[in-house]
Design a protein around this motif. Structure first.
Motif, PDB file in Angstrom:
ATOM      1  N   MET A   1       1.162  -1.167   0.099  1.00  0.00           N
ATOM      2  CA  MET A   1      -0.363   0.230  -0.052  1.00  0.00           C
ATOM      3  C   MET A   1       0.698   1.044   0.395  1.00  0.00           C
ATOM      4  SD  MET A   1      -2.705   1.318   2.766  1.00  0.00           S
ATOM      5  CE  MET A   1      -1.029   1.534   3.659  1.00  0.00           C
ATOM      6  N   LEU A   2       0.777   2.452  -0.584  1.00  0.00           N
ATOM      7  CA  LEU A   2       1.426   3.525  -0.791  1.00  0.00           C
ATOM      8  C   LEU A   2       0.239   4.523  -0.303  1.00  0.00           C
ATOM      9  CD1 LEU A   2       2.443   2.537  -4.494  1.00  0.00           C
ATOM     10  CD2 LEU A   2       3.388   2.279  -2.759  1.00  0.00           C
ATOM     11  N   GLU A   3       1.957   5.303   0.155  1.00  0.00           N
ATOM     12  CA  GLU A   3       0.649   6.071   1.282  1.00  0.00           C
ATOM     13  C   GLU A   3       1.933   7.461   0.477  1.00  0.00           C
ATOM     14  OE1 GLU A   3       1.554   6.301   5.166  1.00  0.00           O
ATOM     15  OE2 GLU A   3       0.262   4.543   5.557  1.00  0.00           O
ATOM     16  N   LEU A   4      -0.163   7.846  -0.430  1.00  0.00           N
ATOM     17  CA  LEU A   4       0.272   9.174  -1.434  1.00  0.00           C
ATOM     18  C   LEU A   4       0.013  10.110  -0.825  1.00  0.00           C
ATOM     19  CD1 LEU A   4       0.978   8.301  -5.327  1.00  0.00           C
ATOM     20  CD2 LEU A   4      -0.019  10.307  -4.719  1.00  0.00           C
ATOM     21  N   THR A   5       0.599  11.354  -1.347  1.00  0.00           N
ATOM     22  CA  THR A   5       0.018  12.816  -0.870  1.00  0.00           C
ATOM     23  C   THR A   5       0.406  13.288  -2.166  1.00  0.00           C
ATOM     24  OG1 THR A   5       1.404  12.539   1.494  1.00  0.00           O
ATOM     25  CG2 THR A   5       0.440  15.212   0.377  1.00  0.00           C
ATOM     26  N   VAL A   6      -1.209  14.037  -2.270  1.00  0.00           N
ATOM     27  CA  VAL A   6      -1.070  14.164  -4.072  1.00  0.00           C
ATOM     28  C   VAL A   6      -0.528  15.980  -3.449  1.00  0.00           C
ATOM     29  CG1 VAL A   6      -3.061  15.461  -5.538  1.00  0.00           C
ATOM     30  CG2 VAL A   6      -3.549  13.121  -4.338  1.00  0.00           C
ATOM     31  N   PRO A   7       0.481  16.295  -4.889  1.00  0.00           N
ATOM     32  CA  PRO A   7       1.217  17.342  -5.254  1.00  0.00           C
ATOM     33  C   PRO A   7       0.177  18.166  -4.880  1.00  0.00           C
ATOM     34  CG  PRO A   7       2.044  15.982  -6.188  1.00  0.00           C
ATOM     35  CD  PRO A   7       0.777  15.338  -5.630  1.00  0.00           C
ATOM     36  N   ASP A   8       0.735  19.151  -4.078  1.00  0.00           N
ATOM     37  CA  ASP A   8       0.113  20.884  -4.143  1.00  0.00           C
ATOM     38  C   ASP A   8      -1.615  20.837  -3.443  1.00  0.00           C
ATOM     39  OD1 ASP A   8       2.127  21.930  -5.692  1.00  0.00           O
ATOM     40  OD2 ASP A   8       0.935  21.498  -7.354  1.00  0.00           O
ATOM     41  N   SER A   9      -2.070  19.652  -3.237  1.00  0.00           N
ATOM     42  CA  SER A   9      -3.106  19.272  -2.264  1.00  0.00           C
ATOM     43  C   SER A   9      -3.212  19.082  -0.664  1.00  0.00           C
ATOM     44  CB  SER A   9      -3.918  18.653  -3.037  1.00  0.00           C
ATOM     45  OG  SER A   9      -4.087  17.271  -2.867  1.00  0.00           O
ATOM     46  N   GLY A  10      -2.156  17.902  -0.666  1.00  0.00           N
ATOM     47  CA  GLY A  10      -1.748  17.473   1.204  1.00  0.00           C
ATOM     48  C   GLY A  10      -2.802  16.321   0.932  1.00  0.00           C
ATOM     49  N   MET A  11      -4.166  16.351  -0.286  1.00  0.00           N
ATOM     50  CA  MET A  11      -4.644  15.210  -0.034  1.00  0.00           C
ATOM     51  C   MET A  11      -4.484  13.694   0.119  1.00  0.00           C
ATOM     52  SD  MET A  11      -7.488  13.957  -2.901  1.00  0.00           S
ATOM     53  CE  MET A  11      -8.640  12.701  -2.541  1.00  0.00           C
ATOM     54  N   LEU A  12      -4.077  12.430   0.535  1.00  0.00           N
ATOM     55  CA  LEU A  12      -3.966  11.420   0.878  1.00  0.00           C
ATOM     56  C   LEU A  12      -4.473  10.485   0.222  1.00  0.00           C
ATOM     57  CD1 LEU A  12      -1.327  10.109   2.545  1.00  0.00           C
ATOM     58  CD2 LEU A  12      -1.897   9.732   4.217  1.00  0.00           C
ATOM     59  N   ILE A  13      -4.192   9.166  -0.135  1.00  0.00           N
ATOM     60  CA  ILE A  13      -4.603   8.049  -1.590  1.00  0.00           C
ATOM     61  C   ILE A  13      -3.525   7.468  -1.188  1.00  0.00           C
ATOM     62  CG2 ILE A  13      -6.016   9.852  -2.400  1.00  0.00           C
ATOM     63  CD1 ILE A  13      -3.633   9.368  -4.970  1.00  0.00           C
ATOM     64  N   HIS A  14      -4.337   5.930  -1.228  1.00  0.00           N
ATOM     65  CA  HIS A  14      -3.166   5.071  -1.083  1.00  0.00           C
ATOM     66  C   HIS A  14      -3.293   3.469  -2.295  1.00  0.00           C
ATOM     67  CE1 HIS A  14      -4.557   6.807   2.525  1.00  0.00           C
ATOM     68  NE2 HIS A  14      -3.064   6.083   3.544  1.00  0.00           N
ATOM     69  N   PRO A  15      -3.239   4.420  -3.380  1.00  0.00           N
ATOM     70  CA  PRO A  15      -2.713   3.459  -4.688  1.00  0.00           C
ATOM     71  C   PRO A  15      -2.351   1.562  -3.487  1.00  0.00           C
ATOM     72  CG  PRO A  15      -2.163   4.791  -5.097  1.00  0.00           C
ATOM     73  CD  PRO A  15      -2.003   5.387  -3.922  1.00  0.00           C
ATOM     74  N   THR A  16      -2.309   1.299  -4.712  1.00  0.00           N
ATOM     75  CA  THR A  16      -1.248  -0.201  -4.147  1.00  0.00           C
ATOM     76  C   THR A  16      -0.865  -1.140  -5.027  1.00  0.00           C
ATOM     77  OG1 THR A  16      -3.457  -0.579  -2.670  1.00  0.00           O
ATOM     78  CG2 THR A  16      -2.063  -2.397  -3.108  1.00  0.00           C
ATOM     79  N   VAL A  17       0.429  -1.861  -4.820  1.00  0.00           N
ATOM     80  CA  VAL A  17       1.489  -2.659  -5.070  1.00  0.00           C
ATOM     81  C   VAL A  17       0.967  -3.749  -5.463  1.00  0.00           C
ATOM     82  CG1 VAL A  17       3.525  -2.303  -6.311  1.00  0.00           C
ATOM     83  CG2 VAL A  17       3.206  -0.077  -6.139  1.00  0.00           C
ATOM     84  N   VAL A  18       1.139  -4.419  -6.065  1.00  0.00           N
ATOM     85  CA  VAL A  18       1.374  -5.968  -5.790  1.00  0.00           C
ATOM     86  C   VAL A  18       1.895  -6.371  -7.271  1.00  0.00           C
ATOM     87  CG1 VAL A  18      -0.188  -8.171  -6.359  1.00  0.00           C
ATOM     88  CG2 VAL A  18      -1.281  -6.041  -5.510  1.00  0.00           C
TER      89      VAL A  18
END
Length: 237
Positions: free
Chosen positions: A1-18
């Motif tokens: 699970m990636l903890e990805l902060t969206v550039p310029d917004s601070g929004m945190l999302i969680h794309p996943t890598v398998v």
């Protein structure tokens, strides 16, 4: 699970890598401009960022497909497999409007891009190409990470899918559920056009022993009562 902060917004999302010995697949791409951040996280996790095998899209929302143009335009090899459900295919291919993006919001998204980014984005979503190369079906096993089972969970969008990784008993839920204040909850109501259908879709998960849920919004939920909690949410339909 990636903890990805969206550039310029601070929004945190969680794309996943398998991943497996052949490489990795990325599940959902983030908003426009997220590709480089995702690659950095993948590299920091110890994976070779150049060994991307495919992209799987859980659904058509802009925060899940927004960086697809970057991934496709910079893919090596040039042709990158993209998996999605038929119910959202036309939107991802640009043949019909995204379900929840108004023209005004799309205008703002495009204005925030550089000229080069804007051109790539418009080319990819022009409707003149097939971005989705592989249509997935409910119950299908995808050959990644020892096997990923597709579970069609419509309601949030018509073609929304969740993915079950049997080897780790992990459910990659997309937006079928969220984690809010540490609690597993149903999909976000303002962004779920058919809430009743979305909750009914959760009933499909009862047959799977689940130890961990990864929600795109909210991240990881690991508790002994995962299946009981999902059944409780489904019962609200």
């Amino acid at each position: 699970m990636l903890e990805l902060t969206v550039p310029d917004s601070g929004m945190l999302i969680h794309p996943t890598v398998v991943y497996d010995e052949e490489g990795y697949v990325l599940i959902d791409t983030g908003l426009p401009g997220c590709r480089d951040s995702a690659l950095n996280l993948i590299s920091h996790a110890g994976l070779n960022p150049d060994k991307l095998r495919a992209i799987i899209l859980t659904h058509q929302d802009i925060d899940h497909i927004g960086s697809l143009p970057q991934w496709l335009s910079q893919a090596k090899p040039a042709r990158l497999d993209v998996y999605a459900h038929e119910g959202d295919r036309n939107a991802i291919d640009g043949k019909e409007p995204l379900l929840k993006v108004t023209p005004e919001r799309m205008k703002g998204i495009l204005q925030a891009m550089t000229e080069s980014e804007r051109q790539t984005f418009q080319d990819i979503f022009s409707g003149n190409r097939a971005n989705v190369t592989n249509i997935v079906e409910d119950g299908q096993i995808l050959p990644f990470g020892g096997g990923l089972k597709v579970i069609h969970t419509p309601g949030h969008t018509p073609g929304h899918i969740s993915l079950y990784h049997e080897a780790s008993q992990t459910l990659i839920a997309g937006d079928a559920m969220i984690v809010k204040d540490g609690e597993l909850s149903g999909p976000n109501p303002p962004f779920t056009p058919n809430m009743s259908q979305a909750l009914q879709s959760l009933r499909k998960l009862a047959e799977y022993p689940i130890q961990t849920v990864i929600c795109y919004h909210g991240g990881q939920y690991s508790h002994e009562d995962v299946n009981e909690r999902i059944a409780e949410l489904a019962g609200q339909a």
